[in-house]
Design a protein around this motif. Sequence first.
Motif, PDB file in Angstrom:
ATOM      1  N   GLU A 177     -16.137  -6.341  -6.197  1.00 54.99           N
ATOM      2  CA  GLU A 177     -15.824  -5.469  -5.057  1.00 54.99           C
ATOM      3  C   GLU A 177     -16.221  -4.023  -5.330  1.00 54.99           C
ATOM      4  N   ILE A 178     -16.129  -3.606  -6.580  1.00 59.10           N
ATOM      5  CA  ILE A 178     -16.576  -2.252  -6.944  1.00 59.10           C
ATOM      6  C   ILE A 178     -18.088  -2.136  -6.770  1.00 59.10           C
ATOM      7  N   LEU A 181     -19.162  -2.110  -3.050  1.00 56.59           N
ATOM      8  CA  LEU A 181     -18.427  -1.161  -2.216  1.00 56.59           C
ATOM      9  C   LEU A 181     -19.293  -0.532  -1.137  1.00 56.59           C
ATOM     10  N   ASP A 184     -20.029  -3.470   1.625  1.00 60.94           N
ATOM     11  CA  ASP A 184     -18.951  -4.174   2.322  1.00 60.94           C
ATOM     12  C   ASP A 184     -18.542  -3.450   3.603  1.00 60.94           C
ATOM     13  N   THR A 190     -11.204  -4.174   1.201  1.00 56.68           N
ATOM     14  CA  THR A 190     -11.191  -4.632  -0.179  1.00 56.68           C
ATOM     15  C   THR A 190     -10.345  -3.671  -1.006  1.00 56.68           C
ATOM     16  N   PRO A 192     -11.021  -1.769  -3.689  1.00 56.09           N
ATOM     17  CA  PRO A 192     -11.603  -0.432  -3.898  1.00 56.09           C
ATOM     18  C   PRO A 192     -11.628   0.417  -2.630  1.00 56.09           C
ATOM     19  N   GLN A 193     -11.793  -0.226  -1.476  1.00 48.09           N
ATOM     20  CA  GLN A 193     -11.787   0.511  -0.212  1.00 48.09           C
ATOM     21  C   GLN A 193     -10.415   1.100   0.070  1.00 48.09           C
ATOM     22  N   VAL A 197     -12.094   3.455  -6.444  1.00 45.71           N
ATOM     23  CA  VAL A 197     -12.663   2.783  -7.614  1.00 45.71           C
ATOM     24  C   VAL A 197     -11.831   3.037  -8.861  1.00 45.71           C
ATOM     25  N   THR A 200      -8.642   1.120  -8.799  1.00 48.28           N
ATOM     26  CA  THR A 200      -8.960  -0.306  -8.915  1.00 48.28           C
ATOM     27  C   THR A 200      -9.174  -0.685 -10.374  1.00 48.28           C
ATOM     28  N   GLU A 251     -20.981   1.467  -8.072  1.00 45.63           N
ATOM     29  CA  GLU A 251     -21.770   1.019  -6.932  1.00 45.63           C
ATOM     30  C   GLU A 251     -23.273   1.016  -7.188  1.00 45.63           C
TER      31      GLU A 251
END
Length: 278
Positions: A177-178, A181, A184, A190, A192-193, A197, A200, A251
């Motif tokens: 997910e990082i 990012l 997405d 998610t 991280p959102q 980061v 997370t 990212e």
Amino acid sequence: MKIIKQIFDFYINSSIHVALSVYALVRMTQYMFNISHDDAMVYFAFFGTIVGYNFVKYDALARVKKLQMRNELKAIAFLSFVSLIAVGICFFQLQIHTQIVAVAFLGLTLLYTLPFFPNRKNARNWAGVKIYMVALSWVGVSLVLPILNAEIVITSDFYLKCIQRFILVFVLILIFEIIDLQYDDPHLKTVPQQIGVKRTKYLGYILLLIFCCLEIFNVDGNDNLSIHFFSISLQSIIAFIIAIFMFFANEKRPKYYTSFWVESIPVILWISLILLNK
């Protein structure tokens, strides 16, 4: 070099690599619970992962005809079809109760992919749900199904292992997910959102610490101290490797950082387990 890259990309894009990761986790489960001679379960998980992941990745795009059938996609479709046949063969070699639970996990995969409810997207697009569904699916296929099929007596050790496996997969998904990012949809919410980061990563480190601490309680009455110490050491190594990948995740990392290297962690662990026990 171009041909080698095409072969490697097909290996990744066709979900063979992620299926190998699930295969490794099932083998680790069998080692942990002293399960032998259950190849049907192992190959059910391997080929089932190929079918499930390719269905999730390519079904929606294929249904709306936004995905052109390039040669690679035709090869992936063929591989998925062959894997589906293999899954069917392995499925009928499993115990009845294992088959029932396996169908339940199939339902979870379909729910994740197809929009069953009116005016609702599929579960993959439900805000904040994706990471939990994927983690639960991995726990089910790589740990619950092998235990059920081997008819192992359920003890507290089983539940602790389930929690550990969930944490392991959850943290690995956090790394994904990082990396994803910037791609997405913001509506996915998610981790991280929602928390950023840096937080997370802190969450990942805390979960890995819990993952290691839980191993202290994984004591079987037949274990001696040396075996238990080895198990704690192995889990600590697992956590340390994942923490390193978590630390360097951002990212700007290329797709292979997660799609190959992060997903290789279960395979590396399984191979290490084999070598250390020779």
